[in-house]
Design a protein around this motif. Structure first.
Motif, short mmCIF file in Angstrom:
data_model
loop_
_atom_site.label_atom_id
_atom_site.label_comp_id
_atom_site.label_asym_id
_atom_site.label_seq_id
_atom_site.Cartn_x
_atom_site.Cartn_y
_atom_site.Cartn_z
N SER A 151 149.21 133.47 143.90
CA SER A 151 149.59 132.25 143.93
C SER A 151 150.62 131.84 144.88
N PHE A 160 143.79 130.07 146.26
CA PHE A 160 144.75 130.03 145.35
C PHE A 160 145.67 128.73 145.73
N ASN A 198 150.21 129.65 148.27
CA ASN A 198 150.94 128.14 148.24
C ASN A 198 152.15 127.98 149.24
#
Length: 253
Positions: free
Chosen positions: A139, A191, A143
């Motif tokens: 993640s 994600f 991101n």
């Protein structure tokens, strides 16, 4: 490359992405004492067209981006828990190796000094992502990299549409394709938090210049080279008189 653990990291609270993000803001120019506030100021006349401050910024910025995203791509290939995350890591290594070759090719031709180390904030991103494991790593990786690439995308388009220097224009063409590819592979990981990504891209905080500026290379320091992977699919820009993928001896034009 070694990354300092003293750089200030970012925080993830309650699983929500909370970043201090201006990772790809224009770095201060290397090798120059003063920088004009007018980024379109012409600083040199070259055989490839006038070179402006924002042109020079852009070449430095592409180089600095590779100095943290390339090693992070290798980390993603090793620590990613899904095929999609590992694939995204492969794309980072492949794309930034090719961009780095182009930067090292055109920088001496335009008399631009390139950094050998990413900015403190970029180093902090690497430390933050690398310190996590499992799905948290996946993640953080997806991101942070989706946000940074989303932030730079409009800048690449601006350079491409305004520069009068053909070498910078060629680098912008390559960067546009690479950034779009990296945005796409990050999104394919599944994600990415798009609400957070949009918020971070449109409301970046103001940080000290020292956090955003890669340090200049030390005198006599060998240049860091981002080696293409054995299965590279991305290729550097070919200049007139050379074949794609070759790197001529640096000359000041």
């Amino acid at each position: 490359m070694r990354f300092s653990r003293n750089a200030t990291g970012t925080l993830f609270v309650g699983g929500a992405l909370s970043l201090t993000l201006v990772a790809l803001a224009y770095p201060a120019m290397l090798g120059f004492d003063k920088v004009s506030t007018a980024q379109d100021r012409v600083i040199a006349q070259t055989q490839w067209g006038p070179l402006t401050e924002q042109d020079r910024d852009f070449v430095v910025k592409v180089r600095a981006a590779g100095l943290w995203e390339y090693p992070l791509g290798k980390i993603g290939m090793e620590k990613g828990t899904t095929k999609e995350v590992k694939t995204a890591g492969e794309h980072l290594v492949d794309g930034h190796a090719a961009l780095d070759t182009t930067c090292r090719k055109i920088a001496p031709m335009l008399n631009i000094t390139l950094p050998n180390v990413a900015s403190p904030q970029q180093v902090a991103f690497v430390n933050q992502i690398n310190s996590s494991t499992g799905r948290e790593f996946d993640s953080n990786f997806a991101n942070i990299l989706r946000i940074t690439h989303g932030s730079i995308f409009n800048t690449v388009a601006k350079i491409r549409s305004t520069t009068k220097n053909s070498l910078v224009r060629a680098l912008a063409d390559q960067a546009n394709n690479t950034v779009l590819d990296h945005i796409t592979v990050m999104e394919k990981t599944g994600f990415v938090n798009f609400d957070q990504a949009l918020f971070q891209q449109t409301t970046p905080p103001k940080l000290p210049t020292t956090d955003l500026t890669p340090p200049p290379p030390q005198p006599g320091e060998p240049m860091v080279v981002l080696t293409p992977p054995p299965t590279a699919t991305s290729t550097p820009v070919a200049l007139p008189g050379e074949q794609a993928g070759t790197v001529p001896s640096p000359t000041i034009g």
